[in-house]
Structures are given as C-alpha cells and as structure tokens.
Design a protein around this motif. Structure first.
Motif, short mmCIF file in Angstrom:
data_model
loop_
_atom_site.label_atom_id
_atom_site.label_comp_id
_atom_site.label_asym_id
_atom_site.label_seq_id
_atom_site.Cartn_x
_atom_site.Cartn_y
_atom_site.Cartn_z
N ILE A 217 52.82 43.00 32.85
CA ILE A 217 53.55 42.40 33.97
C ILE A 217 52.56 42.23 35.13
CG2 ILE A 217 55.49 42.67 35.55
CD1 ILE A 217 56.73 44.55 33.36
N VAL A 218 52.40 40.99 35.58
CA VAL A 218 51.47 40.72 36.68
C VAL A 218 52.27 40.15 37.84
CG1 VAL A 218 49.46 39.39 37.42
CG2 VAL A 218 49.57 40.26 35.09
N PRO B 80 24.84 36.47 30.92
CA PRO B 80 26.05 35.75 31.32
C PRO B 80 26.43 36.06 32.77
CG PRO B 80 26.58 37.52 29.81
CD PRO B 80 25.09 37.45 29.86
N PRO B 81 27.03 35.09 33.46
CA PRO B 81 27.41 35.35 34.85
C PRO B 81 28.50 36.41 34.94
CG PRO B 81 28.22 33.21 34.11
CD PRO B 81 27.38 33.76 33.01
N THR B 82 28.43 37.22 35.97
CA THR B 82 29.46 38.25 36.18
C THR B 82 30.14 38.00 37.53
OG1 THR B 82 27.89 39.74 37.25
CG2 THR B 82 28.18 39.99 34.87
N ALA B 83 31.27 38.63 37.71
CA ALA B 83 31.99 38.50 38.98
C ALA B 83 32.60 39.85 39.33
CB ALA B 83 33.08 37.43 38.87
N LYS B 84 32.66 40.11 40.62
CA LYS B 84 33.29 41.35 41.07
C LYS B 84 34.77 41.07 41.34
CE LYS B 84 29.29 43.50 43.02
NZ LYS B 84 28.49 43.89 44.12
N LEU B 85 35.60 42.00 40.99
CA LEU B 85 37.02 41.82 41.28
C LEU B 85 37.67 43.17 41.53
CD1 LEU B 85 39.21 41.53 38.20
CD2 LEU B 85 36.77 41.31 37.88
N GLY C 165 49.40 51.09 39.94
CA GLY C 165 49.36 51.81 41.21
C GLY C 165 47.98 52.32 41.62
N THR C 166 46.97 52.06 40.80
CA THR C 166 45.61 52.51 41.15
C THR C 166 44.71 51.30 41.31
OG1 THR C 166 45.96 54.49 39.82
CG2 THR C 166 43.68 53.98 40.40
N ALA C 167 43.94 51.27 42.41
CA ALA C 167 43.02 50.15 42.62
C ALA C 167 41.78 50.34 41.76
CB ALA C 167 42.64 50.07 44.09
N HIS C 168 41.34 49.24 41.14
CA HIS C 168 40.13 49.30 40.30
C HIS C 168 39.16 48.22 40.74
CE1 HIS C 168 41.64 52.13 37.26
NE2 HIS C 168 42.81 51.55 37.46
N ASP C 169 37.90 48.62 40.94
CA ASP C 169 36.84 47.66 41.23
C ASP C 169 36.01 47.49 39.98
OD1 ASP C 169 36.99 47.10 44.18
OD2 ASP C 169 36.97 49.30 44.19
N LEU C 170 35.86 46.25 39.56
CA LEU C 170 35.12 45.98 38.32
C LEU C 170 34.13 44.85 38.56
CD1 LEU C 170 38.11 45.92 35.80
CD2 LEU C 170 36.39 47.71 35.98
N GLU C 171 33.05 44.87 37.78
CA GLU C 171 32.17 43.71 37.74
C GLU C 171 32.09 43.31 36.28
OE1 GLU C 171 28.47 43.97 39.76
OE2 GLU C 171 27.85 41.97 39.08
N LEU C 172 32.63 42.14 35.98
CA LEU C 172 32.80 41.76 34.59
C LEU C 172 32.15 40.42 34.28
CD1 LEU C 172 36.63 42.50 34.19
CD2 LEU C 172 34.72 43.94 33.45
N MET D 210 40.80 35.91 37.06
CA MET D 210 41.89 35.13 37.64
C MET D 210 42.92 36.03 38.32
SD MET D 210 42.31 32.60 34.40
CE MET D 210 43.80 31.78 34.90
N HIS D 211 42.77 37.33 38.18
CA HIS D 211 43.79 38.25 38.71
C HIS D 211 43.26 39.14 39.83
CE1 HIS D 211 46.49 36.71 35.78
NE2 HIS D 211 45.52 36.78 34.91
N ASP D 212 42.19 38.69 40.44
CA ASP D 212 41.64 39.43 41.57
C ASP D 212 42.74 39.60 42.63
OD1 ASP D 212 39.72 40.65 43.14
OD2 ASP D 212 39.15 38.77 44.11
#
Ligand code: FES
Ligand code: FES
Length: 213
Positions: A95-96, A43-48, A54-61, A110-112
């Motif tokens: 809460i976004v 399946p296609p993945t995307a980096k976000l 308060g903590t930045a997270h880098d994910l590839e999902l 959608m929340h990158d």
C-alpha cells in the motif's frame, strides 16, 4: 646444394604461415586492448527517502531497482513476495499512500517521499490487523505465499469501497458501492491464489467488512 625434404618449403606454404601469424598477432593485440580499456561506467544511482511502516529509510539505489527489490533486498522486508515479477499475480502488493500497487511494476525512485505499508506494517503475530485475524479465522490460505499480497490488497479494497470508488461490477454508478461477494471477487481479481483459497479469502474480507459476502 639441395636441402633435405624436411627443410624445403613452398612459396604457397610460406605465404599461408605468414598470414596466420599476422592474424594471431592482431587477435592478441585486440585482446590486450580490450583488457586495458576501463570497465563500462557503473549504473546511475539515486538517493531517495521513503517511509516504510512508520520508519524513514534513506537509500541510494541503482535507478533500475524496483520497489519490490528495494523492500526485499535492501530493507530485508521479505514479507512482500515475488511471484511472477511481471504484474500478473499480486503477490507483491503493498500500500503506497493509501493505494495498493504491484511493487514489482514500479521503480523505487518513483516513490521518494511516499508512505509505504507492507504486511509487516499492518500487524504483528501478537497484535494482528483485523484482516490478518480474519484470514486466520477463515482459513484464507494454504501455502501462504500469496497471503501478504492478498491481505494488503483486501485492506485497500475495503478503503476503496468506503471511499465510494466504483468497480467494473458496480451496478449503480450514482450510488455508493457496497461490499458484496461480487465486489470483493472483482476487486481482488488481480491477486492470484494458486492454492485456490478464494472462497475463504472472500469470507474473511466480508467478515472484516461486517457483511456476509
Ligand atoms: Fe508482482 Fe507478481 S510479483 S504481480
Ligand atoms: Fe498458496 Fe494462495 S495460499 S498461493
């Protein structure tokens, strides 16, 4: 010379046996072909990157991952609950960028770049958010499963009222809405509590708002 009975075979029997062996050979060749075919594309993945509490997270999902699953399964923030997974119970409310949403109904990609607050980010057992303290003081829960969603929603509800956003039960759309029992009940109606702690939940929210709701 005549053959004994066990060696005799009719013409019809010979044809049937031939057809069966052709069918078996072709079935086994299609199984072999299927087995040698490469697996379907992954399946296609995307980096976000987003900020959670308060903590930045880098994910590839996998692009189909919901925000709820990203929080629970990938960041191990299990405070946000999965109730219905269909946008009907509010247990997954987070809460976004200052607005409450059902995290089961939205994709993580959608929340990158956005700022997400979950129940873990509102307060800690040693330093609770005022809404968490009020829920404890008013007994606004029984089993507690809906509570993280209720509290995130309640915090956002008071911000909505403060920002002057009317609801379906706001009588005067030209005046700033105020915190009332009716306003709280209407605005919290998307958060289901199967234990039925509603009166205490409303009292807790009214307490934080400084009114007797
Ligand atoms: Fe999202 Fe029920 S789990 S609304
Ligand atoms: Fe049990 Fe609300 S406290 S579902």
């Amino acid at each position: 010379m005549a053959l004994p009975d066990e060696f005799s075979i009719s013409r019809r029997g010979l044809l049937a046996a031939g057809a069966a062996s052709v069918a078996a050979a072709s079935a086994s060749s299609s199984v072999a072909e299927a087995q040698s075919r490469p697996l379907a594309d992954p399946p296609p993945t995307a980096k976000l990157r987003f900020d959670v509490n308060g903590t930045a997270h880098d994910l590839e999902l996998d692009t189909r991952t919901t925000l709820l699953d990203a929080l629970r399964e990938h960041l191990h923030l299990s405070g946000t609950k999965k109730g219905c997974d269909h946008g009907q119970c509010g247990a997954c409310t987070v809460i976004v960028d200052g607005r409450r949403i059902n995290s089961c109904l939205t994709l993580a990609v959608m929340h990158d770049g956005e700022k997400i607050t979950t129940i873990e980010g509102l307060g800690t057992p040693d330093k609770m958010h005022a809404m968490q303290e009020a829920f404890v003081a008013h007994d606004g829960f029984q089993c507690g499963y809906c509570t993280p969603g209720q509290i995130c929603s309640a915090v956002a509800v008071l911000d909505e009222i403060k920002a002057g956003i009317p609801s379906h039960v706001t009588a005067d759309l030209t005046a700033a809405p105020t915190v009332t029992n009716m306003e709280i009940r209407e605005r919290m109606s998307g958060n289901i509590c199967r234990c039925g702690a509603y009166p205490n939940i409303v009292a807790a929210i009214g307490d934080v708002a400084g009114v007797k709701a």
